[in-house]
Design an enzyme around this catalytic site. Sequence first.
Site, PDB file in Angstrom:
ATOM      1  N   HIS A  10       4.637   4.508   1.019  1.00 29.15           N
ATOM      2  CA  HIS A  10       5.914   4.980   2.940  1.00 29.15           C
ATOM      3  C   HIS A  10       6.969   5.684   2.095  1.00 29.15           C
ATOM      4  O   HIS A  10       7.205   5.851   0.515  1.00 29.15           O
ATOM      5  CB  HIS A  10       5.696   4.270   3.349  1.00 29.15           C
ATOM      6  CG  HIS A  10       4.658   3.652   4.505  1.00 29.15           C
ATOM      7  ND1 HIS A  10       3.974   2.094   3.997  1.00 29.15           N
ATOM      8  CD2 HIS A  10       4.421   3.667   5.328  1.00 29.15           C
ATOM      9  CE1 HIS A  10       3.604   2.073   5.108  1.00 29.15           C
ATOM     10  NE2 HIS A  10       3.391   2.058   5.908  1.00 29.15           N
TER      11      HIS A  10
ATOM     12  N   ASN B 258      -1.767   9.805   8.861  1.00 26.40           N
ATOM     13  CA  ASN B 258       0.269   9.186   9.724  1.00 26.40           C
ATOM     14  C   ASN B 258       0.682   9.940   9.311  1.00 26.40           C
ATOM     15  O   ASN B 258       0.937   9.821   7.741  1.00 26.40           O
ATOM     16  CB  ASN B 258       0.180   8.328   9.253  1.00 26.40           C
ATOM     17  CG  ASN B 258      -0.413   6.737  10.311  1.00 26.40           C
ATOM     18  OD1 ASN B 258      -1.729   7.559  11.226  1.00 26.40           O
ATOM     19  ND2 ASN B 258      -0.090   5.655  10.541  1.00 26.40           N
TER      20      ASN B 258
ATOM     21  N   ASP C 293       3.366   1.687  16.406  1.00 26.57           N
ATOM     22  CA  ASP C 293       3.235   1.712  14.451  1.00 26.57           C
ATOM     23  C   ASP C 293       3.564   0.569  13.482  1.00 26.57           C
ATOM     24  O   ASP C 293       5.380   0.531  14.431  1.00 26.57           O
ATOM     25  CB  ASP C 293       3.790   3.376  13.970  1.00 26.57           C
ATOM     26  CG  ASP C 293       3.149   3.708  12.859  1.00 26.57           C
ATOM     27  OD1 ASP C 293       2.070   2.707  12.083  1.00 26.57           O
ATOM     28  OD2 ASP C 293       3.688   4.340  11.712  1.00 26.57           O
ATOM     29  N   HIS C 294       2.848  -0.064  12.757  1.00 23.63           N
ATOM     30  CA  HIS C 294       3.698  -0.853  12.148  1.00 23.63           C
ATOM     31  C   HIS C 294       4.632  -2.423  12.582  1.00 23.63           C
ATOM     32  O   HIS C 294       5.813  -2.540  12.551  1.00 23.63           O
ATOM     33  CB  HIS C 294       3.884  -0.130  11.358  1.00 23.63           C
ATOM     34  CG  HIS C 294       3.639   0.130   9.611  1.00 23.63           C
ATOM     35  ND1 HIS C 294       3.198  -1.284   8.896  1.00 23.63           N
ATOM     36  CD2 HIS C 294       3.757   1.222   8.966  1.00 23.63           C
ATOM     37  CE1 HIS C 294       2.694  -0.087   8.142  1.00 23.63           C
ATOM     38  NE2 HIS C 294       2.728   1.337   8.663  1.00 23.63           N
TER      39      HIS C 294
END
Length: 292
Positions: free
Chosen positions: A178, A228, A84-85
């Site tokens: 986020h 997510n 992820d990311h």
Amino acid sequence: MPLTGTGAIAAGPVADAVRGVGAFNVIHLEHAQAVVAGAEAAGAPVILQISENAVRYHGALAPIAAATLVVARAAKVPVAVHLDHATSIELVHEAVQLGLTSVMYDASALPYKENVRTTAEVVRHCHAAGVWVEAELGEVGGKDGVHAPGVRTDPAEAAAFVAATGVDALAVAVGTSHAMLTRDAVLDFELIARLHEAVPVPLVLHGSSGVADRDLTAAVDAGMTKVNIATHLNRVFTTAVRRALADDTRLVDTRRYLGPARAAVATEVARLLGVLKAAPAVSERGLHAPAD
């Protein structure tokens, strides 16, 4: 059950069935075990995600990836393992080599043309190895990139980006941010529907910890597929640890507080998979259903 490809899990709705896919971040072994236990309890497929920040915490990808892959392969439901990311192409290549089933390459901080160029390179490399690729479309100058609360993804630009890069899924900006500790993000459901209509690959909602249950369900109904969640589960985990330590101030055995935290996360994962309508996806997408 064999490790399942991310594309098989996050392929999107089948026929008239609208289903979401839970993607939960793994920081340490207890997270991976908890997420899989929750998925098994829900009878739903799930995606285990290892972020670049988690890699930095451990000092390397290989140890946490190896542990997560072992947990995934032992699961009774389909489980995929996702990077992820990742902003480092070298880390993406390592993830492919280690056997992760997908990567999220994040070039959203780059200008649009550079984002397209580098993402297309990553897609070519990953597709040659049978690895599914997620990307995100950023905004130059945005302090938090695509996930600043006021930023929105343009459907036409998103469709063009997918066509130019060949990505398998796209993270879009529709009102989340986020690391939110409150669940009061305001989603643009009309935009989600427009993006779903314009973009021919699954849409991904990042920053979902800040979204209330009813809005998570509504986002899936509007066309969001991969959801997510990280910060929310970290809060559940930490709350259980604090409770265990407060109940027994002489406690020193880490298993005595990590165990309850793991169980609390498993329970919450199962509940969230219900919120996302994930459970029926096991049989409806032609995946292997868990044994009775």
